[in-house]
Each structure stands twice: as C-alpha cells, then as structure tokens.
Design an enzyme around this catalytic site. Structure first.
Site, mmCIF file in Angstrom:
data_model
loop_
_atom_site.group_PDB
_atom_site.id
_atom_site.type_symbol
_atom_site.label_atom_id
_atom_site.label_comp_id
_atom_site.label_asym_id
_atom_site.label_seq_id
_atom_site.Cartn_x
_atom_site.Cartn_y
_atom_site.Cartn_z
ATOM 1 N N GLY A 33 0.822 -1.204 0.000
ATOM 2 C CA GLY A 33 0.000 0.000 0.000
ATOM 3 C C GLY A 33 0.848 1.243 0.000
ATOM 4 O O GLY A 33 2.056 1.185 -0.224
ATOM 5 N N ASN A 34 0.197 2.366 0.211
ATOM 6 C CA ASN A 34 0.914 3.641 0.256
ATOM 7 C C ASN A 34 0.312 4.507 1.356
ATOM 8 O O ASN A 34 -0.661 4.121 1.992
ATOM 9 C CB ASN A 34 0.851 4.339 -1.108
ATOM 10 C CG ASN A 34 -0.569 4.639 -1.534
ATOM 11 O OD1 ASN A 34 -1.244 5.469 -0.920
ATOM 12 N ND2 ASN A 34 -1.051 3.954 -2.561
ATOM 13 N N ARG A 35 0.898 5.672 1.562
ATOM 14 C CA ARG A 35 0.558 6.472 2.736
ATOM 15 C C ARG A 35 -0.554 7.484 2.491
ATOM 16 O O ARG A 35 -0.777 8.371 3.318
ATOM 17 C CB ARG A 35 1.819 7.167 3.262
ATOM 18 C CG ARG A 35 2.862 6.166 3.771
ATOM 19 C CD ARG A 35 4.128 6.853 4.265
ATOM 20 N NE ARG A 35 3.831 7.850 5.268
ATOM 21 C CZ ARG A 35 4.203 9.116 5.217
ATOM 22 N NH1 ARG A 35 4.896 9.561 4.183
ATOM 23 N NH2 ARG A 35 3.885 9.957 6.171
ATOM 24 N N SER A 36 -1.286 7.382 1.386
ATOM 25 C CA SER A 36 -2.372 8.339 1.143
ATOM 26 C C SER A 36 -3.482 8.173 2.180
ATOM 27 O O SER A 36 -3.965 7.072 2.418
ATOM 28 C CB SER A 36 -2.951 8.128 -0.256
ATOM 29 O OG SER A 36 -4.055 8.988 -0.419
#
Ligand code: CTP
Ligand code: CA
Length: 224
Positions: A33-36
């Site tokens: 995933g990512n940090r958005s």
C-alpha cells in the site's frame, strides 16, 4: 457554515473523484500500500458538494469519513478502482483522480498465509504493473468531459518538480495536473497542502497553499 453559503457554481454537474490509496493483496493478511490518507480527495468531494455538484467518490482505504451527501463506491485495489471509475465516468462531467494508485501489484495472490518456514531468509516478490486509470479515462473521455490528475513527487527543487509535472501531464493526457510535493514530512496524511496546477500545455495556471479544503476550492475554480 461555509458549505451552506458557497456559491452553487457546480449545480447540475456530476463530479467524480477518486480518493485514498489502493492496497494490493499479497495473501489473506497482507498487502502492498501507500501512505495516502484520502484527505485531499475527500476535501474535493466536500467542496464540490457545497458548490452544488452531484458527487461520486470512489474511495480506497480512507482514513477519514465519507461526507454525507456524497455517493460513495468503496474499492480496495487498483483494478477495482479502474472498474468503479470506468462505470461512473460514463455520466461524469468532471473527473478528478486524487487517489494514490499502486503502480504495481503482486503477480499472484497466495490463497494461504505466506509462511516463513516455507520461504526462508529472503523473500522475492514478483510485481506486475497496474493499469493507468487516469491515462485510460483521458484517452476515452466524452466530449466536454474535464479530467484532472494529481502528481505526487518527492523532488524538492521547485523547477525540477514542475519539469516532472510537465512530462507527466503530457503522458497522461488530462486537462490539468495538480503537482504535489510529498515526503516523509509533507503531503500524505497532513492537514495542509501546497500544490501547483499545470494545464495541458504545461503552463502554470494556479498555485495554492493552505488547508486541503482551500486547495480543493482552488482546484474546482479551474472547472469551466
Ligand atoms: N494514476 C492512475 N493509475 C495508475 C497510477 C497513477 O490513474 N496506475 C493517476 C493518479 O491517480 C494521479 C496520476 O495518475 O492522478 C499521477 O500519479 P503518479 O503516481 O504521480 O504518477 P505515475 O504516472 O504513477 O508515475 P510515477 O509514480 O512513476 O511518478
Ligand atoms: Ca505512481
């Protein structure tokens, strides 16, 4: 309240917004995933709603609540987001891709938990590229449909940041690109944002800094 007093300049328009970050499963318990956080996309939805638009939010793993009055489609992965965006795009006047889409996903998803004793001391993941949702929507846009993309860049030098944005909008084919510097200290997850907006030709048409709500309204001002 600010929402109630906003001018209704988007009345009768259907605004489609993606927000959050996709998560690509590795096995039943893990993902890439990512940090958005989804805060900028949700602020855009809230601002568009306050300005009279009908709003569809395609939401991936938001850390913030969905505003009341917004029609929301929950998705997890990039492929789910592509499907939801393509469906909603058929009736959208404006499309804003604020989501952070995972560029790659694991080539295969393990049906059972990946176990250390079956893997050993190093684990190599094979990833495949996800479809570029923004480029696809731009390529198949309806006449008059406006499409706005975001660019998340870690480049600290302002001129090089804009140069990256110019290259990116040329590749994506959207009408506007909101260039956003992100880092461990900026952009993702924070309450404020600083953006530079480029038009299709790479010309700077707007610069905004402030709360994600004020940045959202600056972006919506570009819709003709
Ligand atoms: N985007 C998309 N589909 C993808 C990747 C990105 O629709 N598979 C969209 C994002 O929602 C954003 C824009 O494209 O609006 C730019 O995303 P960004 O990650 O900055 O650019 P990429 O084209 O993925 O290039 P890179 O990450 O290598 O800089
Ligand atoms: Ca990317």
């Amino acid at each position: 309240e600010a929402a109630a007093s906003a001018r209704q300049d988007l009345a009768g328009r259907h605004v489609l917004i993606s927000a959050g970050g996709t998560r690509e499963p590795l096995d039943p318990v893990r993902y890439l995933g990512n940090r958005s956080s989804g805060k900028q996309g949700v602020a855009l939805a809230q601002a568009a709603l306050a300005r009279g638009a009908r709003v569809t939010l395609v939401a991936a793993n938001l850390e913030v609540p969905v505003p009341t009055g917004v029609s929301c489609v929950l998705v997890g992965t990039a492929q789910e987001m592509l499907k939801a965006m393509t469906t909603a795009a058929a009736s959208a006047d404006v499309i804003i891709m604020a989501a952070a889409v995972a560029d790659y996903r694991p080539k295969s998803v393990q049906l059972g938990k990946i176990k250390k004793d079956e893997v050993g001391d190093t684990l190599t993941l094979e990833l495949v590229k996800n479809p570029d949702i923004l480029a696809g929507l731009s390529a198949s846009r309806r006449p008059g449909q406006q499409i706005i993309g975001f660019a998340a860049e870690t480049e600290a030098d302002a001129d090089r940041l804009i140069a990256l944005g110019r290259g990116k909008i040329a590749r994506k084919g959207c009408d506007f690109l909101v260039v956003n510097r992100v880092g461990l200290d900026a952009g993702f997850g924070t309450e404020r944002n600083t953006v530079t907006v480029l038009d299709h030709g790479g010309v700077i048409v707007n610069e905004a800094s402030g709360s994600k709500m004020s940045v959202a309204n600056c972006i919506l001002d570009l819709i003709g």
